[in-house]
Design an enzyme around this catalytic site. Sequence first.
Site, PDB file in Angstrom:
ATOM      1  N   HIS A   1      -7.175  -4.878  10.198  1.00  0.00           N
ATOM      2  CA  HIS A   1      -6.894  -4.646   8.773  1.00  0.00           C
ATOM      3  C   HIS A   1      -5.631  -5.365   8.322  1.00  0.00           C
ATOM      4  CE1 HIS A   1      -4.560  -0.580   9.533  1.00  0.00           C
ATOM      5  NE2 HIS A   1      -3.693  -1.564   9.405  1.00  0.00           N
TER       6      HIS A   1
ATOM      7  N   ASN B   1      -7.378  -2.912  14.296  1.00  0.00           N
ATOM      8  CA  ASN B   1      -8.788  -3.161  13.965  1.00  0.00           C
ATOM      9  C   ASN B   1      -8.948  -4.361  13.029  1.00  0.00           C
ATOM     10  OD1 ASN B   1      -7.794  -2.237  11.565  1.00  0.00           O
ATOM     11  ND2 ASN B   1      -9.056  -0.393  11.448  1.00  0.00           N
TER      12      ASN B   1
ATOM     13  N   GLU C   1      -9.632  -1.907   5.507  1.00  0.00           N
ATOM     14  CA  GLU C   1     -10.223  -1.621   6.811  1.00  0.00           C
ATOM     15  C   GLU C   1     -11.476  -2.462   7.015  1.00  0.00           C
ATOM     16  OE1 GLU C   1      -8.345  -0.041   8.631  1.00  0.00           O
ATOM     17  OE2 GLU C   1      -7.863   1.995   8.011  1.00  0.00           O
TER      18      GLU C   1
ATOM     19  N   ASP D   1       0.818  -1.215   0.000  1.00  0.00           N
ATOM     20  CA  ASP D   1       0.000   0.000   0.000  1.00  0.00           C
ATOM     21  C   ASP D   1       0.850   1.263   0.000  1.00  0.00           C
ATOM     22  OD1 ASP D   1       0.959  -0.442   2.580  1.00  0.00           O
ATOM     23  OD2 ASP D   1      -0.984  -0.921   3.411  1.00  0.00           O
TER      24      ASP D   1
HETATM   25  C1  F6R Z   1       1.454  -1.290   6.043  1.00  0.00           C
HETATM   26  C2  F6R Z   1       0.316  -2.161   6.254  1.00  0.00           C
HETATM   27  C3  F6R Z   1      -0.477  -2.165   7.512  1.00  0.00           C
HETATM   28  C4  F6R Z   1       0.380  -2.444   8.739  1.00  0.00           C
HETATM   29  C5  F6R Z   1      -0.482  -2.432  10.001  1.00  0.00           C
HETATM   30  C6  F6R Z   1       0.350  -2.633  11.256  1.00  0.00           C
HETATM   31  O1  F6R Z   1       2.054  -1.535   4.784  1.00  0.00           O
HETATM   32  O2  F6R Z   1       0.012  -2.876   5.346  1.00  0.00           O
HETATM   33  O3  F6R Z   1      -1.485  -3.143   7.404  1.00  0.00           O
HETATM   34  O4  F6R Z   1       1.009  -3.687   8.603  1.00  0.00           O
HETATM   35  O5  F6R Z   1      -1.159  -1.210  10.086  1.00  0.00           O
HETATM   36  O6  F6R Z   1       1.177  -1.523  11.449  1.00  0.00           O
HETATM   37  P1  F6R Z   1       2.261  -1.497  12.627  1.00  0.00           P
HETATM   38  O7  F6R Z   1       3.254  -2.543  12.303  1.00  0.00           O
HETATM   39  O8  F6R Z   1       2.860  -0.111  12.560  1.00  0.00           O
HETATM   40  O9  F6R Z   1       1.516  -1.772  13.882  1.00  0.00           O
END
Ligand code: F6R
Length: 253
Positions: free
Chosen positions: A136, A134, A141, A66
């Site tokens: 995701h 959450n 989301e 992303d």
């Molecule tokens: C980022 C992504 C997100 C993160 C998730 C966890 O490329 O795909 O799904 O993996 O938000 O983020 P952290 O590791 O910062 O808790």
Amino acid sequence: MRVLIAPDGAAAAEATAARIAARLEAAPASVLGLATGGTMEPVYAALIDRHRQGLSFAQATSFNLDEYVGLAGDHPQSYRRYMREHLFGEIDIDPARCFIPRGDIDPEKAAEGYEAELSRLGPIDLQLLGLGRNGHIGFNEPTSSLASRTRCVRLSASTLEANRRFFDGGETPPTTAVTMGVATIIEAREILLLAVGAEKAQAVQAMVEGPVTAICPASALQFHERATIVLDAAAAARLEYRERYEPAGGTAP
Ligand code: F6R
């Protein structure tokens, strides 16, 4: 779904890096799916260490999950910059084979172009994932269709809150992103999701032991034939079926 539990975050990240390294050693021309975020930083640091000891990425291709919409590629919080700083700039991967959704063009065109590159060079051999508080994956989301493809999405209030800490006080964090869809993600041949820390425990429980539902997009991994979930003890704390899960350790799944 195979669930591996490490005693702490460092051991979980190390077990994750070991699996990626084993995959690359066995198949140097692998297509890797990569994630960003705090959880991945120790994983990439461990891969850089391994590269310094001889692991080569020279034949690999990578696709990131992303990118924020509206950030230039050199913005400190853009995922392009993150990847350069945390991994690509320190290893021998060919930058021409590192794909990240474009956040600086029309998001619909960026999404369409990304799916086209994925069909041309994919499928992804090993997809690395983090987990949102959450539930995701990527920026899919809660309520994202489990059949979704790469597209532009609105970030949820909880993700905006979790990300706010990374942006300067005066700056408005982006509210939209281009992300690979849930269906795009689960087309990978193998999936490796890493989640650490108590703030992920509820999402981990929903992903592993809850129903498959768009309310927890990560629960779609229950349908994947080769999905490995690596956790530390804190992220695993709310799991109920403990006897079903294994300690993390060793290398290839
Ligand atoms: C980022 C992504 C997100 C993160 C998730 C966890 O490329 O795909 O799904 O993996 O938000 O983020 P952290 O590791 O910062 O808790």
